[in-house]
Each structure stands twice: as C-alpha cells, then as structure tokens.
Design a protein around this motif. Structure first.
Motif, PDB file in Angstrom:
ATOM      1  N   SER A  40       7.270  -9.296   1.052  1.00  0.00           N
ATOM      2  CA  SER A  40       5.921  -9.773   1.340  1.00  0.00           C
ATOM      3  C   SER A  40       5.013  -8.583   1.628  1.00  0.00           C
ATOM      4  CB  SER A  40       5.936 -10.716   2.543  1.00  0.00           C
ATOM      5  OG  SER A  40       6.723 -11.864   2.278  1.00  0.00           O
ATOM      6  N   CYS A  58      -6.890  -7.921  -1.453  1.00  0.00           N
ATOM      7  CA  CYS A  58      -6.256  -9.200  -1.772  1.00  0.00           C
ATOM      8  C   CYS A  58      -5.563  -9.153  -3.133  1.00  0.00           C
ATOM      9  CB  CYS A  58      -7.293 -10.325  -1.763  1.00  0.00           C
ATOM     10  SG  CYS A  58      -7.770 -10.906  -0.126  1.00  0.00           S
ATOM     11  N   TYR A  90      -4.308 -14.884   5.630  1.00  0.00           N
ATOM     12  CA  TYR A  90      -5.695 -14.627   5.231  1.00  0.00           C
ATOM     13  C   TYR A  90      -6.674 -15.174   6.266  1.00  0.00           C
ATOM     14  CZ  TYR A  90      -9.921 -14.575   2.340  1.00  0.00           C
ATOM     15  OH  TYR A  90     -11.189 -14.346   1.863  1.00  0.00           O
ATOM     16  N   LEU A  93      -7.224 -16.179  -3.347  1.00  0.00           N
ATOM     17  CA  LEU A  93      -8.081 -16.083  -2.162  1.00  0.00           C
ATOM     18  C   LEU A  93      -9.041 -14.902  -2.276  1.00  0.00           C
ATOM     19  CD1 LEU A  93      -5.422 -16.845   0.594  1.00  0.00           C
ATOM     20  CD2 LEU A  93      -7.391 -18.267   0.024  1.00  0.00           C
ATOM     21  N   GLY A  94      -8.586 -13.838  -2.933  1.00  0.00           N
ATOM     22  CA  GLY A  94      -9.459 -12.676  -3.105  1.00  0.00           C
ATOM     23  C   GLY A  94     -10.700 -12.987  -3.912  1.00  0.00           C
ATOM     24  N   ALA A 107       0.421 -17.211   3.005  1.00  0.00           N
ATOM     25  CA  ALA A 107      -0.811 -16.585   2.536  1.00  0.00           C
ATOM     26  C   ALA A 107      -2.029 -17.153   3.247  1.00  0.00           C
ATOM     27  CB  ALA A 107      -0.951 -16.776   1.022  1.00  0.00           C
ATOM     28  N   ALA A 133       1.089  -7.258   2.818  1.00  0.00           N
ATOM     29  CA  ALA A 133      -0.085  -7.675   3.590  1.00  0.00           C
ATOM     30  C   ALA A 133      -1.050  -6.504   3.697  1.00  0.00           C
ATOM     31  CB  ALA A 133       0.334  -8.129   4.996  1.00  0.00           C
ATOM     32  N   TRP A 134      -2.268  -6.810   4.126  1.00  0.00           N
ATOM     33  CA  TRP A 134      -3.169  -5.712   4.473  1.00  0.00           C
ATOM     34  C   TRP A 134      -2.824  -5.224   5.865  1.00  0.00           C
ATOM     35  CZ3 TRP A 134      -7.133  -9.914   3.308  1.00  0.00           C
ATOM     36  CH2 TRP A 134      -7.200 -10.848   4.347  1.00  0.00           C
ATOM     37  N   PHE A 176      -9.034 -12.274   7.995  1.00  0.00           N
ATOM     38  CA  PHE A 176     -10.003 -11.775   7.020  1.00  0.00           C
ATOM     39  C   PHE A 176     -11.302 -11.345   7.702  1.00  0.00           C
ATOM     40  CE2 PHE A 176     -11.742 -16.036   7.327  1.00  0.00           C
ATOM     41  CZ  PHE A 176     -13.100 -15.870   7.079  1.00  0.00           C
ATOM     42  N   LYS A 179      -2.569  -6.425  -3.135  1.00  0.00           N
ATOM     43  CA  LYS A 179      -1.358  -6.817  -2.394  1.00  0.00           C
ATOM     44  C   LYS A 179      -0.709  -8.044  -3.021  1.00  0.00           C
ATOM     45  CE  LYS A 179      -3.373  -9.734   1.285  1.00  0.00           C
ATOM     46  NZ  LYS A 179      -3.453  -9.915   2.743  1.00  0.00           N
ATOM     47  N   GLY A 180      -1.520  -8.939  -3.604  1.00  0.00           N
ATOM     48  CA  GLY A 180      -0.946 -10.100  -4.255  1.00  0.00           C
ATOM     49  C   GLY A 180      -0.133  -9.725  -5.476  1.00  0.00           C
ATOM     50  N   TYR A 204      -2.754 -14.948  -2.639  1.00  0.00           N
ATOM     51  CA  TYR A 204      -3.672 -13.898  -2.187  1.00  0.00           C
ATOM     52  C   TYR A 204      -4.639 -13.488  -3.301  1.00  0.00           C
ATOM     53  CZ  TYR A 204      -1.613 -12.945   2.387  1.00  0.00           C
ATOM     54  OH  TYR A 204      -1.205 -13.033   3.688  1.00  0.00           O
TER      55      TYR A 204
END
Length: 391
Positions: free
Chosen positions: A74, A55, A26, A306-307, A22, A76-77, A30, A58-59, A303
């Motif tokens: 997994s 974030c 990220y 982190l978002g 992650a 991801a963007w 990002f 997707k998390g 994620y």
C-alpha cells in the motif's frame, strides 16, 4: 449459477477493503495535504496540481508494486510530511524552492534504497528522537481544534463533537465524518464556486524547481527523515506483522522515483502506507494472504479516481475558513500525536533527549533560515551523546 456468489465473494472482499482504505486515507488527510502546499507558497491551482500528482502517482505505484510482487504494498502520501510543510512555512523564493526540496528529499529516498548502508543508517536513527521530532511537528496542529472552538464555537464545535461521537461508534470514519460536517457548514455559510465545472477539472501545473541550502536543510532533510521514520519503517513493520517481508531497497527506490515525478507537478513524497496498510494486509482484506494484494491494488485504483477530484477539493479548501481547515487537520493527527509521544517517552534512558527534541521542534524557532525540526533532532542527538559520554 448457485456457485457464482461464492466465486465473487473472494474478489469482492479485497476490493471493498481497498476502497475503504483509500476513502479513509484520502478523506482523513487531503485537507492537511492541501494546507501544506499552500503553507509553503503554492497557489490554489498549484496546490490542486500537487494533490492530483500525489494521488495519481501513489495509486499507479500501488497497482504496479502489488501486481508485480503479489504482496499488499500500500502506498500513501506522507502525512507527517504534510504536517511538516504546515509547520515550516514559505521559504524565500516561494513554491519553486519547496518543489526543489521535494525533489531533493525524493533523491534521498532513492539513495536510501540503492545504498543500503545509508538506508540502514537512516533506519537506525533512535526511535525516541524521530518520534519526538514528529510529535513536536504535530503539536501545534493538534492544538488547532481547541483554538477553533474558542474562536468560532458555532462552526467548530459541531465538527469536534461529530469526530468525538464517531470515535465511539465508527472509529475509522471519525475524521471523514468530521470532513463531511465541515463541508455542510461551508456550503451553508459560503457556497462552493462550482458553477464553472471546467475550472474545477484536474490540471497539472508544472513547477520548475529551485534549490537553496536553507530549504535543503530546513525542509528536504526533515521531510526525508520523518517520511522514513514515520511512514516507510512502520509500513514495513505492518507488512511483517501480517507475514510479508518484501525487500525494502527496491520499494524505497520506486517510491523515491515516483516522488520525483510527482514533484514536477508540485507533489511531495509518497511512501509506504503505515495506517491504512493494515486494512489491506490484514485478514479482513481476505482470508488467503496470497489474495490480499488485490486490496492494495484496488486502493491504488481508487486513489487515481479520487485524484481527478483535486480541483473540487482545492475549491473546498479555498472556501473554508482557515481555522476550520486547521481544526480538521488537527483532529486527523491526534492519534498520530499520541503514538509519537508514547514512542518518544517509552525508553527511560532516552526520555530526556527526546524531550529536548520535542521542545525545540515544537517551539517553531528557526535559526539561520533553517526550521525547528532540524534543530530539534540535532539538539536531542547532542543531548543523547552527552549523556552516553558521561556514562
């Protein structure tokens, strides 16, 4: 008590692998994601909202799919999608039109999952053409580091040197370390506006979508194609290489629905992870393949956390000279460009059509309000048809 570390280690290993996946995913891109939102007309608040949305969505989706299937799914963007946004620019109507294109692309992903003949047809788009289109999208961004060094050598050269040295000693962290150096430079030259912490709190900004034919053809369709060809299909390949063969249809439906939810707050597509997926699905995540789903779920949880820093990330981007953001984004995409060029030119029979696709896409020329990626794929497909008909 002596047995407790042994019991903890199997859990700690996949969790740590997921956290690394992650953080690397990220920190590496990002800046590109935020730059993509801004390029298609988002305000700083809307860009931060879009980053928050992708974030969190997707998390949560990674946690749900991994826990339900017990497979390391997994999420991801769409990194190629973010690069496409930068290359495409703003449509008439601004960010609401881009959001409409995000929603349309999400609908196409759902359709690919529900209507398997359609999904298989998309998956059968010749790999050389899809790779060439992606390479054409990435090329202008990957030129940015060299251009930045020429324009602002004192600022850009330390970033590029850090990236190059890190490739030798800590390859997975090369781009994150370049981001850290960029942050140091930004703070030293123009301090971040962190005095008002309340203003940096994550806030979803809802955007009513608007739909136009130009954005549907020029953004939604290429976004769907590059996401399927460069993220979802390779993501399935990574899983298969590690012994996992999930049913692709439900995954496409789930990622499409999640993308549609994210689009309401300004986010673009989420999809299967292709690069960071290997960190969660491989033996380094856990010796037991049946426990590696924990790594993907841990990455999903990371994620979401982190978002919550999307506002700070957007403030960082706003305070950074655009040329440095482009340089960092270009460094993050160099490996992807190399892989795309290699895949585009690997098949000698398709090399000329792939080159046509690459050149038209890289030209950046728009026609009838529709961007170059669509015309590049169309031109390459036409050339491939002519050559095959001649035989």
């Amino acid at each position: 008590m002596s047995g407790s570390p042994a019991l903890a280690a199997p859990i700690a290993q996949p969790i740590s692998a997921g956290l690394v996946a992650a953080l690397v995913g990220y920190a590496s891109t990002f800046a590109l994601v935020l730059a993509g939102f801004v390029a298609v007309g988002a305000s700083p608040a809307q860009a931060a909202s879009g980053l928050l949305a992708v974030c969190v969505v997707k998390g949560l989706l990674a946690i749900l799919l991994s826990a339900r299937t017990r497979l390391p799914i997994s999420i991801a963007w769409s990194t190629p999608g973010a690069a496409l946004l930068v290359a495409t620019g703003t449509f008439a109507g601004g960010f609401p039109v881009a959001v409409g294109a995000f929603l349309t692309a999400a609908g196409l992903v759902v359709l690919a999952g529900l209507v398997r003949p359609f999904g298989r047809a998309v998956e059968r788009i010749p790999l050389p053409l899809a790779s060439a289109m992606l390479a054409g999208i990435l090329l202008p961004l990957c030129l940015a580091p060299a251009q930045a060094v020429m324009v602002e050598p004192a600022l850009a050269l330390p970033i590029v040197v850090t990236w190059a040295v890190a490739l030798r000693v800590a390859r997975p962290f090369a781009v994150p370390l370049a981001v850290v150096v960029t942050g140091v430079i930004v703070v030293a030259t123009s301090p971040l506006p962190i005095a008002d912490l309340a203003a940096l709190a994550p806030r979803p900004v809802f955007v009513a979508p608007a739909f136009t034919l130009e954005a549907t053809i020029g953004l939604a369709l290429p976004l769907f194609l590059v996401t399927m060809a460069s993220q979802n299909v390779p993501g399935l390949a990574v899983l298969a290489a590690n012994g996992y063969r999930p049913d692709a249809g439900p995954i496409f439906v789930a990622t499409g629905i999640a993308s549609a939810i994210a689009s309401v707050a300004g986010g673009h597509l989420v999809n299967l992870a292709a690069i960071t997926a290997a960190l969660c699905a491989g033996p380094d995540a856990h010796p037991d393949p049946g426990r590696r789903w924990i790594a993907a779920a841990a990455a999903g949880a990371a994620y979401v956390v982190l978002g919550l820093g999307a506002g700070i990330a957007a403030a960082f981007i706003a305070a950074t000279p655009p040329i440095l953001i482009e340089a960092v984004a270009g460094l993050a995409l160099v490996a992807s460009l190399g892989a795309a060029i290699g895949a585009a030119l690997a098949n000698e029979d398709a090399r000329l059509p792939a080159l046509v696709t690459f050149l038209v896409t890289a030209s950046g020329a728009a026609f009838l309000g529709i961007g170059a990626p669509f015309w590049g794929l169309l031109a390459g497909g036409a050339m491939m048809g002519v050559l095959r008909a001649g035989r």
